[in-house]
Design a protein around this motif. Structure first.
Motif, short mmCIF file in Angstrom:
data_model
loop_
_atom_site.label_atom_id
_atom_site.label_comp_id
_atom_site.label_asym_id
_atom_site.label_seq_id
_atom_site.Cartn_x
_atom_site.Cartn_y
_atom_site.Cartn_z
N GLU A 42 -13.16 12.80 -11.40
CA GLU A 42 -11.86 13.14 -11.97
C GLU A 42 -10.78 12.51 -11.12
OE1 GLU A 42 -11.37 17.35 -12.46
OE2 GLU A 42 -13.38 17.58 -13.33
N ASN A 43 -9.62 12.34 -11.70
CA ASN A 43 -8.44 11.85 -10.98
C ASN A 43 -8.58 10.38 -10.58
OD1 ASN A 43 -5.85 12.26 -10.17
ND2 ASN A 43 -6.35 13.47 -8.36
N HIS A 44 -9.09 9.57 -11.50
CA HIS A 44 -9.22 8.14 -11.26
C HIS A 44 -7.88 7.55 -10.83
CE1 HIS A 44 -10.68 4.02 -12.98
NE2 HIS A 44 -10.81 4.08 -11.67
N HIS A 45 -7.90 6.66 -9.87
CA HIS A 45 -6.75 6.01 -9.26
C HIS A 45 -6.00 6.91 -8.29
CE1 HIS A 45 -7.41 2.34 -11.40
NE2 HIS A 45 -7.36 2.97 -12.55
N HIS A 46 -6.63 7.98 -7.87
CA HIS A 46 -6.18 8.71 -6.68
C HIS A 46 -7.10 8.16 -5.59
CE1 HIS A 46 -5.87 11.78 -3.61
NE2 HIS A 46 -4.74 12.17 -4.18
N ALA A 47 -6.53 7.65 -4.50
CA ALA A 47 -7.32 6.95 -3.49
C ALA A 47 -8.49 7.78 -2.97
CB ALA A 47 -6.43 6.49 -2.33
N LEU A 48 -8.30 9.08 -2.76
CA LEU A 48 -9.39 9.89 -2.24
C LEU A 48 -10.49 10.09 -3.28
CD1 LEU A 48 -10.61 11.38 0.13
CD2 LEU A 48 -9.31 13.42 -0.57
N ALA A 49 -10.11 10.34 -4.51
CA ALA A 49 -11.12 10.47 -5.57
C ALA A 49 -11.90 9.16 -5.72
CB ALA A 49 -10.45 10.85 -6.89
N ASP A 50 -11.20 8.04 -5.64
CA ASP A 50 -11.86 6.75 -5.79
C ASP A 50 -12.78 6.44 -4.61
OD1 ASP A 50 -10.38 6.58 -8.11
OD2 ASP A 50 -9.25 4.80 -7.51
N SER A 51 -12.35 6.74 -3.38
CA SER A 51 -13.23 6.46 -2.24
C SER A 51 -14.46 7.37 -2.26
CB SER A 51 -12.47 6.57 -0.91
OG SER A 51 -12.14 7.89 -0.58
N ASN A 52 -14.29 8.62 -2.69
CA ASN A 52 -15.43 9.52 -2.83
C ASN A 52 -16.40 9.03 -3.90
OD1 ASN A 52 -15.07 11.57 -0.88
ND2 ASN A 52 -13.54 12.58 -2.14
N ALA A 53 -15.87 8.57 -5.02
CA ALA A 53 -16.72 8.05 -6.09
C ALA A 53 -17.48 6.82 -5.62
CB ALA A 53 -15.88 7.73 -7.32
N GLU B 94 -13.32 13.25 5.26
CA GLU B 94 -12.42 12.51 4.38
C GLU B 94 -11.08 12.34 5.09
OE1 GLU B 94 -12.13 15.29 1.17
OE2 GLU B 94 -13.86 14.45 0.12
N TYR B 95 -10.39 11.28 4.70
CA TYR B 95 -9.03 11.06 5.20
C TYR B 95 -8.21 10.54 4.03
CZ TYR B 95 -5.11 8.85 7.60
OH TYR B 95 -3.84 8.48 8.00
N TYR B 96 -7.01 11.07 3.88
CA TYR B 96 -6.10 10.60 2.84
C TYR B 96 -4.67 10.70 3.35
CZ TYR B 96 -3.23 10.44 -1.35
OH TYR B 96 -2.27 10.10 -2.27
N ALA C 85 0.84 -1.20 0.00
CA ALA C 85 0.00 0.00 0.00
C ALA C 85 0.87 1.25 0.00
CB ALA C 85 -0.92 0.00 1.21
N CYS C 86 0.58 2.17 -0.93
CA CYS C 86 1.33 3.43 -0.97
C CYS C 86 0.43 4.64 -0.75
CB CYS C 86 2.13 3.55 -2.26
SG CYS C 86 1.15 3.56 -3.76
N SER C 87 -0.89 4.41 -0.70
CA SER C 87 -1.82 5.46 -0.27
C SER C 87 -3.13 4.80 0.14
CB SER C 87 -2.06 6.51 -1.36
OG SER C 87 -2.84 6.00 -2.41
N VAL C 88 -3.85 5.50 0.99
CA VAL C 88 -5.16 5.04 1.44
C VAL C 88 -6.04 6.26 1.65
CG1 VAL C 88 -4.61 4.99 3.91
CG2 VAL C 88 -6.42 3.50 3.02
N ALA C 89 -7.33 6.07 1.40
CA ALA C 89 -8.30 7.13 1.65
C ALA C 89 -9.57 6.54 2.22
CB ALA C 89 -8.61 7.88 0.36
N LEU C 90 -10.22 7.32 3.07
CA LEU C 90 -11.52 6.97 3.62
C LEU C 90 -12.45 8.15 3.39
CD1 LEU C 90 -9.42 5.23 5.34
CD2 LEU C 90 -11.23 5.10 7.02
#
Length: 177
Positions: A142-153, A34-36, A18-23
């Motif tokens: 926008e910004n697919h594969h950014h953990a925060l954008a993905d968790s929001n989506a 949000e958390y990133y 894991a190199c990034s995580v978002a909630l």
């Protein structure tokens, strides 16, 4: 609905990379927080993963290792908490791999996979990838594969499914681990 959507990005194919995580926190059908964070994995980066998410080794040079990140997150992963991911099997396996690598106990929590629920409830979508489902539901993404954008989506997909089909339609997708 109350739930937490989460997403990992990884440095390579290793389950502990894991190199990034978002909630994304949802309370009463509203995104409330949000958390990133970046994570410094104890494994090298592969060029393919860098091409997907853009995170490089130098980006995580000063980032915390997973145990420090988990210290801040572990209290959210409880028996009564619904944790949601788009492709839960992947994100759940990364969490389990990191915990195992560092010899940390695995939590018990409820899960819901928005890939599985969208496959069942949105059969007309051309596929059920995160960006495709967002397009199908007219969710800006926008910004697919950014953990925060993905968790929001992911959170917005579940909120849409709940609004359109009701909470009862989602209950069969909830699993406990």
């Amino acid at each position: 609905m109350d739930f937490i959507a989460f997403d990992f990005e990884t440095a390579n194919h290793e389950k502990h990379s894991a190199c990034s995580v978002a909630l994304t926190f949802v309370k009463n059908n509203q995104i409330t927080n949000e958390y990133y964070t970046l994570i410094k994995p104890e494994t090298p980066f592969f060029w393919r993963n860098i091409q997907v998410h853009g995170i490089k080794e130098e980006d995580v040079a000063l980032a915390p290792y997973f145990p420090e990140v988990w210290y801040h997150l572990k209290d959210y992963f409880t028996e009564n908490q619904l944790i949601v991911a788009h492709n839960m099997n992947f994100d759940k396996s990364i969490l389990a791999g990191c915990l195992d690598y560092y010899g940390m106990p695995a939590p018990h929590y409820k899960t819901l996979c928005t890939v599985q629920s969208s496959r069942k409830l949105l059969p007309a979508s051309s596929n059920h990838r995160l960006n495709t489902v967002c397009d199908y539901l007219n969710i800006p993404f926008e910004n697919h594969h950014h953990a925060l954008a993905d968790s929001n989506a992911c959170a917005k997909i579940l909120l849409h499914l709940e609004e359109q089909f009701g909470e009862q339609a989602l209950k069969p997708f909830i699993k406990s681990i």
